[in-house]
Scaffold this motif. Structure first.
Motif, mmCIF file in Angstrom:
data_model
loop_
_atom_site.group_PDB
_atom_site.id
_atom_site.type_symbol
_atom_site.label_atom_id
_atom_site.label_comp_id
_atom_site.label_asym_id
_atom_site.label_seq_id
_atom_site.Cartn_x
_atom_site.Cartn_y
_atom_site.Cartn_z
ATOM 1 N N ARG A 244 0.831 -1.210 0.000
ATOM 2 C CA ARG A 244 0.000 0.000 0.000
ATOM 3 C C ARG A 244 0.865 1.259 0.000
ATOM 4 N N HIS A 245 1.951 1.226 0.777
ATOM 5 C CA HIS A 245 2.834 2.390 0.814
ATOM 6 C C HIS A 245 3.467 2.636 -0.545
ATOM 7 N N GLU A 246 3.867 1.539 -1.196
ATOM 8 C CA GLU A 246 4.464 1.692 -2.527
ATOM 9 C C GLU A 246 3.438 2.241 -3.518
ATOM 10 N N GLN A 247 2.222 1.720 -3.448
ATOM 11 C CA GLN A 247 1.180 2.229 -4.344
ATOM 12 C C GLN A 247 0.881 3.700 -4.065
ATOM 13 N N GLN A 248 0.835 4.054 -2.777
ATOM 14 C CA GLN A 248 0.574 5.450 -2.436
ATOM 15 C C GLN A 248 1.696 6.359 -2.920
ATOM 16 N N LEU A 249 2.955 5.910 -2.705
ATOM 17 C CA LEU A 249 4.092 6.711 -3.159
ATOM 18 C C LEU A 249 4.078 6.871 -4.674
ATOM 19 N N THR A 250 3.771 5.787 -5.395
ATOM 20 C CA THR A 250 3.719 5.863 -6.856
ATOM 21 C C THR A 250 2.609 6.805 -7.306
ATOM 22 N N SER A 251 1.457 6.715 -6.632
ATOM 23 C CA SER A 251 0.349 7.594 -7.000
ATOM 24 C C SER A 251 0.700 9.055 -6.743
ATOM 25 N N GLU A 252 1.329 9.326 -5.601
ATOM 26 C CA GLU A 252 1.680 10.710 -5.291
ATOM 27 C C GLU A 252 2.738 11.244 -6.246
ATOM 28 N N LEU A 253 3.725 10.424 -6.556
ATOM 29 C CA LEU A 253 4.739 10.872 -7.522
ATOM 30 C C LEU A 253 4.094 11.171 -8.875
ATOM 31 N N SER A 254 3.209 10.269 -9.302
ATOM 32 C CA SER A 254 2.545 10.490 -10.587
ATOM 33 C C SER A 254 1.727 11.773 -10.580
ATOM 34 N N HIS A 255 0.995 11.978 -9.451
ATOM 35 C CA HIS A 255 0.130 13.162 -9.377
ATOM 36 C C HIS A 255 0.953 14.438 -9.300
ATOM 37 N N GLU A 256 1.996 14.429 -8.473
ATOM 38 C CA GLU A 256 2.771 15.654 -8.270
ATOM 39 C C GLU A 256 3.660 15.986 -9.462
ATOM 40 N N LEU A 257 4.117 14.987 -10.176
ATOM 41 C CA LEU A 257 5.015 15.255 -11.311
ATOM 42 C C LEU A 257 4.258 15.602 -12.586
ATOM 43 N N ARG A 258 2.947 15.377 -12.568
ATOM 44 C CA ARG A 258 2.188 15.600 -13.794
ATOM 45 C C ARG A 258 2.215 17.082 -14.209
ATOM 46 N N ASN A 259 2.001 17.985 -13.267
ATOM 47 C CA ASN A 259 1.959 19.422 -13.616
ATOM 48 C C ASN A 259 3.313 19.947 -14.104
ATOM 49 N N PRO A 260 4.443 19.694 -13.387
ATOM 50 C CA PRO A 260 5.719 20.177 -13.917
ATOM 51 C C PRO A 260 6.068 19.588 -15.280
ATOM 52 N N LEU A 261 5.752 18.292 -15.454
ATOM 53 C CA LEU A 261 6.043 17.678 -16.754
ATOM 54 C C LEU A 261 5.200 18.313 -17.854
ATOM 55 N N ALA A 262 3.937 18.574 -17.544
ATOM 56 C CA ALA A 262 3.081 19.228 -18.537
ATOM 57 C C ALA A 262 3.620 20.615 -18.883
ATOM 58 N N THR A 263 4.114 21.333 -17.876
ATOM 59 C CA THR A 263 4.697 22.656 -18.131
ATOM 60 C C THR A 263 5.912 22.556 -19.036
ATOM 61 N N ILE A 264 6.780 21.590 -18.764
ATOM 62 C CA ILE A 264 7.993 21.433 -19.593
ATOM 63 C C ILE A 264 7.616 21.098 -21.025
ATOM 64 N N VAL A 265 6.692 20.143 -21.182
ATOM 65 C CA VAL A 265 6.292 19.752 -22.544
ATOM 66 C C VAL A 265 5.648 20.921 -23.276
ATOM 67 N N ALA A 266 4.783 21.676 -22.582
ATOM 68 C CA ALA A 266 4.116 22.809 -23.232
ATOM 69 C C ALA A 266 5.122 23.885 -23.644
ATOM 70 N N GLU A 267 6.050 24.183 -22.765
ATOM 71 C CA GLU A 267 7.055 25.200 -23.084
ATOM 72 C C GLU A 267 7.938 24.774 -24.254
ATOM 73 N N LEU A 268 8.333 23.497 -24.268
ATOM 74 C CA LEU A 268 9.166 23.029 -25.379
ATOM 75 C C LEU A 268 8.388 23.035 -26.696
ATOM 76 N N ASP A 269 7.110 22.616 -26.655
ATOM 77 C CA ASP A 269 6.304 22.654 -27.878
ATOM 78 C C ASP A 269 6.156 24.103 -28.386
ATOM 79 N N TRP A 270 5.893 25.021 -27.441
ATOM 80 C CA TRP A 270 5.735 26.429 -27.842
ATOM 81 C C TRP A 270 7.041 26.998 -28.393
ATOM 82 N N TRP A 271 8.148 26.594 -27.786
ATOM 83 C CA TRP A 271 9.459 27.087 -28.246
ATOM 84 C C TRP A 271 9.808 26.547 -29.631
ATOM 85 N N GLN A 272 9.428 25.312 -29.931
ATOM 86 C CA GLN A 272 9.749 24.708 -31.225
ATOM 87 C C GLN A 272 8.753 25.070 -32.325
#
Length: 459
Positions: A244-272
């Motif tokens: 359960r702890h591993e699943q919770q950690l994986t879920s939190e990492l996925s949730h928390e990293l989604r916004n920064p990753l989306a920002t990076i992808v959006a900025e790179l797409d806009w730059w290119q």
């Protein structure tokens, strides 16, 4: 192949217990066999001596020592009595068995017994046969030594030895049968006793593989197996908690990293999408860098929390040294950190290890330092059964509309306020406090600044 199968059986608990039972039974049977056969041989030897003395006494009754010359009276059973019997007057031979030779070992042994006098017995070897001889004195009526007679009788010990050997062979055969029965019954009994263990082992493997919520404690079992089942339940609970702890950690990492990753992808797409000016490129790079640092902070914070959860051990620690160490790590030229321990509290002890206390207060202190204008106060008090730690600052405080979201992961009151942070420090502090049996919450809003309160069990 048979040796391999036998070796495989000895590696099992069933085989080892069976071998131990057989070895113990073999030792006990060997002791009893030796004692029993020794008793049998002694009994047979006494029987032989009793028979010889009885014959010697019967022959002595036919010897007349009243006159100067010893006389042997005739009896109806003279042939039976004279068989293997010697009669001496003093040391002189008066009568001997018809088939006995003067130089035979039996005759010499009889002469030695007559010379010694008294009632004695000896064993000699005659024609490869053990012969037992016993003497019986016949005193004269007047007690004259010259007229004292001695009767010596002999007996072949072969039948007695054969009886003793028969008893020994029967004992050994009985021992072998008993050992075979012991081995078979032990294997059967141990196998039946270990059958629930095999069932529990198979169930544990199946339940751990399928993440089942089944438990062993719900089935009535013997006391030993009940303790084993409780241990297996605790082990399965730890496995389930880790999953359960591993699943919770994986879920939190996925949730928390989604916004920064989306920002990076959006900025790179806009730059290119089209050529950009140097100022626009610098802006993209700065945005991507900020998002990457945010991801690093998220990963460090969540992984640190996971390590705290997995390695936490019960313990106690003094509060003052931990708070002083936290204050010493700050820069006094930027913000002053004051540590205040209530005088009436004395030596304030928290019921958590020092590392856990440090990890709970650190995010609150970092948050206070981020928004404080000039000073941060670390205050500790004693409450009934609890230790209360307050972290206060003189910053702008927390907007009332955002207080309900303070301890939600990734939430910040004003992401554009110029302060770094991923919004995970306060949730981490609360989670660690609750896992230690305490609580972390927003305390109060004064004229300036904010106060966060941590309550932990007292040590």
């Amino acid at each position: 192949m048979r040796l391999l199968r036998a070796g495989a059986r000895l590696t099992t608990l069933r085989g080892r217990l069976s071998l131990l039972a057989v070895a113990t039974a073999a030792f006990v049977m060997a002791v009893f066999t030796i004692v029993f056969n020794g008793f049998v041989h002694q009994h047979l030897a006494r029987q032989a001596d009793d028979q010889l003395r009885a014959r010697a006494s019967a022959i002595a009754a036919t010897v007349d020592t009243s006159g100067p010359i010893l006389r042997v009276l005739e009896t109806p059973q003279e042939d039976v009595l004279d068989a293997n019997a010697w009669i001496y007057q003093g040391t002189g031979l008066v009568e001997q068995p018809p088939a006995a030779r003067a130089d035979s070992p039996a005759t010499r042994a009889a002469a030695r017994l007559a010379a010694k006098g008294g009632a004695q017995c000896t064993t000699t070897l005659h024609d490869a046969v053990d012969i037992r001889l016993c003497s019986w004195p016949v005193p004269s009526p007047g007690g004259a030594p010259s007229r004292t007679a001695t009767v010596v009788t002999a007996l072949d010990l072969a039948p007695y030895r054969a009886s003793g050997d028969t008893v020994l062979m029967a004992s050994l055969a009985l021992d072998a049968v008993m050992l075979l029965c012991t081995y078979a019954l032990t294997r059967l009994a141990v196998g039946r006793a270990l059958r629930p263990v095999r069932t529990m082992t198979d169930q544990a493997a199946q339940w751990s593989a399928t993440a089942s919520e089944e438990r062993f404690s719900g089935v009535p079992r013997p006391a030993e197996l009940a303790r084993l089942g409780a241990s297996l339940d605790a082990f399965l609970d730890r496995i389930r908690a880790a999953l359960r702890h591993e699943q919770q950690l994986t879920s939190e990492l996925s949730h928390e990293l989604r916004n920064p990753l989306a920002t990076i992808v959006a900025e790179l797409d806009w730059w290119q999408a089209r050529p950009r000016s140097e100022k626009e490129v610098a802006t993209v790079q700065r945005t991507v860098g900020d998002a990457a640092r945010t991801m690093q902070t998220i990963c460090d914070t969540l992984l640190a929390e996971a390590r705290e959860d997995s390695g936490r051990a019960p313990g106690t620690t003094a509060v003052r040294p931990v708070l002083n160490a936290l204050a010493d790590r700050t820069d006094p030229d930027v913000v002053s950190v004051r540590v205040v321990i209530a005088d009436e509290a004395g030596e304030l002890i928290a019921g958590v290890p020092a590392a856990v206390l440090d990890r709970i207060v650190s995010p609150l202190l970092d948050n206070a330092l981020r928004y404080a204008a000039t000073a941060v106060d670390l205050r500790a008090f004693r409450e009934p059964g609890r230790v209360r730690i307050e972290v206060g600052d003189d910053g702008p405080g927390v907007p009332e509309c955002f207080r309900a979201h303070l301890f939600q992961p990734g939430r910040r009151a004003d992401p554009g306020d110029g302060h770094d942070g991923a919004g995970l420090g306060l949730p981490l502090a609360r989670r660690l406090a609750r896992s230690a049996g305490g609580e972390a919450e927003f305390g109060e809003q004064g004229s300036r600044g904010a106060v966060f309160v941590v309550r932990l069990p007292a040590g």
